[in-house]
Design a protein around this motif. Sequence first.
Motif, PDB file in Angstrom:
ATOM      1  N   LEU A 138       0.843  -1.192   0.000  1.00 42.36           N
ATOM      2  CA  LEU A 138       0.000   0.000   0.000  1.00 42.36           C
ATOM      3  C   LEU A 138       0.877   1.240   0.000  1.00 42.36           C
ATOM      4  O   LEU A 138       1.692   1.428   0.907  1.00 42.36           O
ATOM      5  N   ALA A 139       0.708   2.085  -1.008  1.00 41.91           N
ATOM      6  CA  ALA A 139       1.534   3.283  -1.155  1.00 41.91           C
ATOM      7  C   ALA A 139       0.684   4.537  -1.008  1.00 41.91           C
ATOM      8  O   ALA A 139      -0.400   4.637  -1.596  1.00 41.91           O
ATOM      9  N   LEU A 140       1.183   5.476  -0.207  1.00 44.90           N
ATOM     10  CA  LEU A 140       0.548   6.787  -0.060  1.00 44.90           C
ATOM     11  C   LEU A 140       1.276   7.746  -0.986  1.00 44.90           C
ATOM     12  O   LEU A 140       2.459   8.028  -0.799  1.00 44.90           O
ATOM     13  N   ASP A 141       0.586   8.240  -2.003  1.00 48.40           N
ATOM     14  CA  ASP A 141       1.197   9.062  -3.036  1.00 48.40           C
ATOM     15  C   ASP A 141       1.272  10.517  -2.587  1.00 48.40           C
ATOM     16  O   ASP A 141       0.246  11.193  -2.458  1.00 48.40           O
ATOM     17  N   LEU A 142       2.497  11.001  -2.352  1.00 48.29           N
ATOM     18  CA  LEU A 142       2.729  12.367  -1.883  1.00 48.29           C
ATOM     19  C   LEU A 142       3.379  13.190  -2.987  1.00 48.29           C
ATOM     20  O   LEU A 142       3.892  12.629  -3.966  1.00 48.29           O
ATOM     21  N   PRO A 143       3.403  14.516  -2.874  1.00 48.12           N
ATOM     22  CA  PRO A 143       3.943  15.341  -3.965  1.00 48.12           C
ATOM     23  C   PRO A 143       5.372  15.003  -4.371  1.00 48.12           C
ATOM     24  O   PRO A 143       5.701  15.003  -5.559  1.00 48.12           O
ATOM     25  N   ASP A 144       6.240  14.699  -3.404  1.00 52.51           N
ATOM     26  CA  ASP A 144       7.649  14.484  -3.726  1.00 52.51           C
ATOM     27  C   ASP A 144       8.133  13.068  -3.480  1.00 52.51           C
ATOM     28  O   ASP A 144       9.283  12.748  -3.761  1.00 52.51           O
ATOM     29  N   THR A 145       7.272  12.209  -2.943  1.00 55.60           N
ATOM     30  CA  THR A 145       7.726  10.873  -2.604  1.00 55.60           C
ATOM     31  C   THR A 145       6.524   9.953  -2.462  1.00 55.60           C
ATOM     32  O   THR A 145       5.370  10.363  -2.651  1.00 55.60           O
ATOM     33  N   VAL A 146       6.786   8.709  -2.124  1.00 57.57           N
ATOM     34  CA  VAL A 146       5.749   7.730  -1.832  1.00 57.57           C
ATOM     35  C   VAL A 146       6.041   7.151  -0.461  1.00 57.57           C
ATOM     36  O   VAL A 146       7.172   6.743  -0.182  1.00 57.57           O
ATOM     37  N   ALA A 147       5.049   7.139   0.420  1.00 58.61           N
ATOM     38  CA  ALA A 147       5.188   6.539   1.744  1.00 58.61           C
ATOM     39  C   ALA A 147       4.442   5.212   1.757  1.00 58.61           C
ATOM     40  O   ALA A 147       3.315   5.121   1.269  1.00 58.61           O
ATOM     41  N   VAL A 148       5.075   4.186   2.288  1.00 58.39           N
ATOM     42  CA  VAL A 148       4.469   2.865   2.339  1.00 58.39           C
ATOM     43  C   VAL A 148       3.827   2.658   3.708  1.00 58.39           C
ATOM     44  O   VAL A 148       4.425   2.960   4.740  1.00 58.39           O
ATOM     45  N   PHE A 149       2.605   2.154   3.717  1.00 55.96           N
ATOM     46  CA  PHE A 149       1.886   1.899   4.956  1.00 55.96           C
ATOM     47  C   PHE A 149       2.567   0.792   5.758  1.00 55.96           C
ATOM     48  O   PHE A 149       2.834  -0.294   5.228  1.00 55.96           O
ATOM     49  N   ASN A 150       2.839   1.056   7.039  1.00 56.51           N
ATOM     50  CA  ASN A 150       3.206  -0.036   7.933  1.00 56.51           C
ATOM     51  C   ASN A 150       1.925  -0.566   8.575  1.00 56.51           C
ATOM     52  O   ASN A 150       0.818  -0.087   8.293  1.00 56.51           O
ATOM     53  N   HIS A 151       2.052  -1.575   9.429  1.00 55.90           N
ATOM     54  CA  HIS A 151       0.854  -2.199  10.000  1.00 55.90           C
ATOM     55  C   HIS A 151       0.034  -1.216  10.828  1.00 55.90           C
ATOM     56  O   HIS A 151      -1.201  -1.198  10.763  1.00 55.90           O
ATOM     57  N   ASP A 152       0.718  -0.375  11.616  1.00 52.84           N
ATOM     58  CA  ASP A 152      -0.008   0.587  12.454  1.00 52.84           C
ATOM     59  C   ASP A 152      -0.779   1.594  11.619  1.00 52.84           C
ATOM     60  O   ASP A 152      -1.941   1.917  11.903  1.00 52.84           O
ATOM     61  N   ASN A 153      -0.147   2.106  10.554  1.00 55.89           N
ATOM     62  CA  ASN A 153      -0.823   3.082   9.699  1.00 55.89           C
ATOM     63  C   ASN A 153      -1.998   2.456   8.961  1.00 55.89           C
ATOM     64  O   ASN A 153      -3.053   3.083   8.791  1.00 55.89           O
ATOM     65  N   ALA A 154      -1.818   1.222   8.499  1.00 56.75           N
ATOM     66  CA  ALA A 154      -2.924   0.547   7.814  1.00 56.75           C
ATOM     67  C   ALA A 154      -4.101   0.344   8.769  1.00 56.75           C
ATOM     68  O   ALA A 154      -5.262   0.577   8.398  1.00 56.75           O
ATOM     69  N   LYS A 155      -3.814  -0.070   9.996  1.00 55.80           N
ATOM     70  CA  LYS A 155      -4.877  -0.275  10.979  1.00 55.80           C
ATOM     71  C   LYS A 155      -5.602   1.032  11.279  1.00 55.80           C
ATOM     72  O   LYS A 155      -6.835   1.075  11.406  1.00 55.80           O
ATOM     73  N   LYS A 156      -4.848   2.115  11.349  1.00 55.11           N
ATOM     74  CA  LYS A 156      -5.420   3.426  11.671  1.00 55.11           C
ATOM     75  C   LYS A 156      -6.427   3.881  10.625  1.00 55.11           C
ATOM     76  O   LYS A 156      -7.428   4.542  10.944  1.00 55.11           O
ATOM     77  N   PHE A 157      -6.185   3.509   9.350  1.00 50.59           N
ATOM     78  CA  PHE A 157      -7.038   4.011   8.266  1.00 50.59           C
ATOM     79  C   PHE A 157      -7.916   2.925   7.645  1.00 50.59           C
ATOM     80  O   PHE A 157      -8.296   3.029   6.484  1.00 50.59           O
ATOM     81  N   GLY A 158      -8.229   1.897   8.420  1.00 48.41           N
ATOM     82  CA  GLY A 158      -9.248   0.953   7.957  1.00 48.41           C
ATOM     83  C   GLY A 158      -8.791  -0.465   7.724  1.00 48.41           C
ATOM     84  O   GLY A 158      -9.620  -1.334   7.431  1.00 48.41           O
ATOM     85  N   GLY A 159      -7.483  -0.715   7.778  1.00 45.66           N
ATOM     86  CA  GLY A 159      -7.000  -2.078   7.612  1.00 45.66           C
ATOM     87  C   GLY A 159      -6.653  -2.426   6.172  1.00 45.66           C
ATOM     88  O   GLY A 159      -7.014  -1.718   5.221  1.00 45.66           O
ATOM     89  N   TRP A 160      -5.934  -3.536   6.019  1.00 39.93           N
ATOM     90  CA  TRP A 160      -5.424  -3.958   4.713  1.00 39.93           C
ATOM     91  C   TRP A 160      -6.530  -4.123   3.676  1.00 39.93           C
ATOM     92  O   TRP A 160      -6.420  -3.615   2.558  1.00 39.93           O
TER      93      TRP A 160
END
Length: 310
Positions: A138-160
């Motif tokens: 899971l990639a979070l598309d940002l203006p200058d980069t891409v951030a990859v979801f770790n388990h905590d971030n995925a759980k925070k925003f609804g799960g895998w």
Amino acid sequence: MGIFKRKSPEAETADSDLTFFTHSKADEFRAIAREVFAEMGLEVQVHPGHAVDDSGREFGFWNVGAICYEQPQSAWRGVIGEHLQRVLASFDAPDPFDVLAPQDVARLTFARLYDEASIPGIDGYPHRELAPGIVEMLALDLPDTVAVFNHDNAKKFGGWEALQRQGIDNLRELETERPKTLPAPGGGTFNVLLGESVYTASRALLLPDLATELTGQRVREEFGWLMSVPNRHQVVWHVIEDAAVVSALNGMARFTAMGYADAPGSVSPHIFWWNGTSYEQLTHVREDGSLTLRVSPGFQAVLNSITANR
């Protein structure tokens, strides 16, 4: 079936970590990177694929190395310096997973394919295997980069599961690149999608619907299709219909090996066959660096069926 060698015997082999470089060029890149770090006041331990400073911050080499690969070596120092400045600035920036609203995270989330071996500590991130050696993340598309979801971030925003569905939906909504149909030596064709987007290769997740949408081809379930993802900017496929699959497989193997070796963001040098439930790896690398084909009983049955119907 003859599968060509990715590297000639006389050629220097690719670096095991920065595979777009040869061993010697990768070492030159690392040496220049160490000097740039020092010029910016950072003492680092240089590892094959990354550097670590005395506070434990890790600086990956893959992305900046891929950029340098496409530039003359005289430009590497400047490229590395600019990249390092952006990375250092990102360390001081707020975590996007802490500041973005849930609706913005949903809008910016994409399913993306990666080379499994290129992700350190992959168990810390939600993912699934698409094919041997290729993982969907899971990639979070940002203006200058891409951030990859770790388990905590995925759980925070609804799960895998919810994020993966959203990531696939967002992938479908991207403007589709124009496909190319390429001839294979000996007859037959295969299809290639090429693009500047870092998500072009991830459209492999949309097969076989992608093939039908772009070329009108419909998959015969008893035959399946061939697929490869050489690098982040390419996805290759062939819908199996007849004996042309033999030449298409050879053509795809050549194209894929070159795309994997000679482009940034490499994913996999291999060809895979959809057997009805999952992808089987057909090509493998020998010790001498050449590619060879291993035919499973299932794929052999497809070849036998095609031959019988000629």
